[in-house]
Motif scaffolding. Structure first.
Motif, PDB file in Angstrom:
ATOM      1  N   MET A   1       1.101  -1.218  -0.207  1.00 24.94           N
ATOM      2  CA  MET A   1      -0.047   0.038  -0.403  1.00 24.94           C
ATOM      3  C   MET A   1       0.129   1.630   0.273  1.00 24.94           C
ATOM      4  O   MET A   1       0.440   2.409  -0.563  1.00 24.94           O
ATOM      5  CB  MET A   1      -0.412  -0.127   1.708  1.00 24.94           C
ATOM      6  N   LEU A   2       1.871   1.614   0.803  1.00 28.08           N
ATOM      7  CA  LEU A   2       2.781   2.641   0.607  1.00 28.08           C
ATOM      8  C   LEU A   2       3.384   2.853  -0.267  1.00 28.08           C
ATOM      9  O   LEU A   2       3.186   4.038  -0.667  1.00 28.08           O
ATOM     10  CB  LEU A   2       3.528   2.337   1.692  1.00 28.08           C
ATOM     11  N   HIS A   3       4.032   1.683  -1.137  1.00 30.26           N
ATOM     12  CA  HIS A   3       4.294   2.121  -2.262  1.00 30.26           C
ATOM     13  C   HIS A   3       3.529   2.768  -3.314  1.00 30.26           C
ATOM     14  O   HIS A   3       3.687   3.201  -4.299  1.00 30.26           O
ATOM     15  CB  HIS A   3       5.136   0.912  -2.479  1.00 30.26           C
ATOM     16  N   ARG A   4       2.175   1.746  -4.000  1.00 29.82           N
ATOM     17  CA  ARG A   4       1.332   2.013  -4.460  1.00 29.82           C
ATOM     18  C   ARG A   4       0.977   3.753  -4.298  1.00 29.82           C
ATOM     19  O   ARG A   4       0.704   4.583  -5.141  1.00 29.82           O
ATOM     20  CB  ARG A   4      -0.310   0.995  -4.003  1.00 29.82           C
ATOM     21  N   ARG A   5       0.821   3.784  -3.241  1.00 30.75           N
ATOM     22  CA  ARG A   5       0.090   5.462  -2.815  1.00 30.75           C
ATOM     23  C   ARG A   5       1.763   6.515  -3.144  1.00 30.75           C
ATOM     24  O   ARG A   5       1.131   7.687  -3.744  1.00 30.75           O
ATOM     25  CB  ARG A   5      -0.105   5.607  -1.720  1.00 30.75           C
ATOM     26  N   GLY A   6       2.611   5.954  -2.663  1.00 27.17           N
ATOM     27  CA  GLY A   6       3.843   7.005  -3.249  1.00 27.17           C
ATOM     28  C   GLY A   6       3.907   7.308  -4.380  1.00 27.17           C
ATOM     29  O   GLY A   6       4.269   7.937  -5.055  1.00 27.17           O
ATOM     30  N   ARG A   8       1.574   6.456  -6.975  1.00 26.24           N
ATOM     31  CA  ARG A   8       0.597   7.695  -7.721  1.00 26.24           C
ATOM     32  C   ARG A   8       1.016   9.134  -7.333  1.00 26.24           C
ATOM     33  O   ARG A   8       1.040   9.774  -8.645  1.00 26.24           O
ATOM     34  CB  ARG A   8      -0.479   7.447  -6.367  1.00 26.24           C
ATOM     35  N   ARG A   9       1.629   9.809  -6.160  1.00 28.07           N
ATOM     36  CA  ARG A   9       2.147  10.584  -5.774  1.00 28.07           C
ATOM     37  C   ARG A   9       3.428  11.097  -6.671  1.00 28.07           C
ATOM     38  O   ARG A   9       3.259  12.497  -6.904  1.00 28.07           O
ATOM     39  CB  ARG A   9       2.326  10.625  -4.526  1.00 28.07           C
ATOM     40  N   LEU A  10       3.918  10.535  -7.371  1.00 28.80           N
ATOM     41  CA  LEU A  10       5.360  10.370  -8.044  1.00 28.80           C
ATOM     42  C   LEU A  10       5.165  10.588  -9.169  1.00 28.80           C
ATOM     43  O   LEU A  10       6.051  10.218 -10.079  1.00 28.80           O
ATOM     44  CB  LEU A  10       7.063   9.734  -7.196  1.00 28.80           C
ATOM     45  N   GLY A  11       3.901   9.819  -9.880  1.00 24.92           N
ATOM     46  CA  GLY A  11       3.464   9.176 -10.996  1.00 24.92           C
ATOM     47  C   GLY A  11       4.484   7.819 -11.830  1.00 24.92           C
ATOM     48  O   GLY A  11       4.881   7.599 -12.561  1.00 24.92           O
ATOM     49  N   MET A  12       5.078   6.620 -10.438  1.00 20.41           N
ATOM     50  CA  MET A  12       5.805   6.115 -10.677  1.00 20.41           C
ATOM     51  C   MET A  12       4.693   4.583 -10.401  1.00 20.41           C
ATOM     52  O   MET A  12       3.877   4.932  -9.286  1.00 20.41           O
ATOM     53  CB  MET A  12       6.970   6.044  -9.799  1.00 20.41           C
ATOM     54  N   SER A  13       4.586   3.431 -10.918  1.00 28.89           N
ATOM     55  CA  SER A  13       4.429   2.438 -10.686  1.00 28.89           C
ATOM     56  C   SER A  13       5.134   1.939  -9.718  1.00 28.89           C
ATOM     57  O   SER A  13       5.864   2.491  -8.594  1.00 28.89           O
ATOM     58  CB  SER A  13       4.904   1.275 -11.395  1.00 28.89           C
ATOM     59  N   ALA A  14       3.371   1.063  -8.425  1.00 25.88           N
ATOM     60  CA  ALA A  14       4.210   0.479  -7.771  1.00 25.88           C
ATOM     61  C   ALA A  14       5.837   0.000  -6.765  1.00 25.88           C
ATOM     62  O   ALA A  14       6.148  -0.066  -6.534  1.00 25.88           O
ATOM     63  CB  ALA A  14       3.147  -0.375  -6.678  1.00 25.88           C
ATOM     64  N   ALA A  15       5.955  -1.202  -8.532  1.00 21.40           N
ATOM     65  CA  ALA A  15       7.055  -1.910  -8.239  1.00 21.40           C
ATOM     66  C   ALA A  15       7.792  -1.225  -8.546  1.00 21.40           C
ATOM     67  O   ALA A  15       9.712  -1.182  -8.228  1.00 21.40           O
ATOM     68  CB  ALA A  15       7.211  -2.396  -9.567  1.00 21.40           C
TER      69      ALA A  15
END
Length: 59
Positions: A1-6, A8-15
């Motif tokens: 969840m943290l990577h996904r939310r971050g 989105r904010r950065l315009g990057m995938s969670a991976a």
């Protein structure tokens, strides 16, 4: 969840966020996050990094 939310904010995938964080940790030689299957939390080094970024004046 943290990577996904971050991500989105950065315009990057969670991976991509996860890989970037891993590279940052490897470069710094410290863990920034405690990881488990259920939660993520900042380590002491992670907290210190955030505090230093927030208190450093912008150019």
């Amino acid at each position: 969840m943290l990577h996904r939310r971050g991500g989105r904010r950065l315009g990057m995938s969670a991976a991509s966020v996860s890989k970037a964080l891993t590279r940052l940790e490897e470069g710094a030689g410290v863990r920034l996050l405690h990881r488990s299957t259920h939660a993520r939390a900042l380590t002491e080094a992670g907290e210190a990094l955030i505090v230093s970024k927030r208190t450093r004046p912008r150019r």
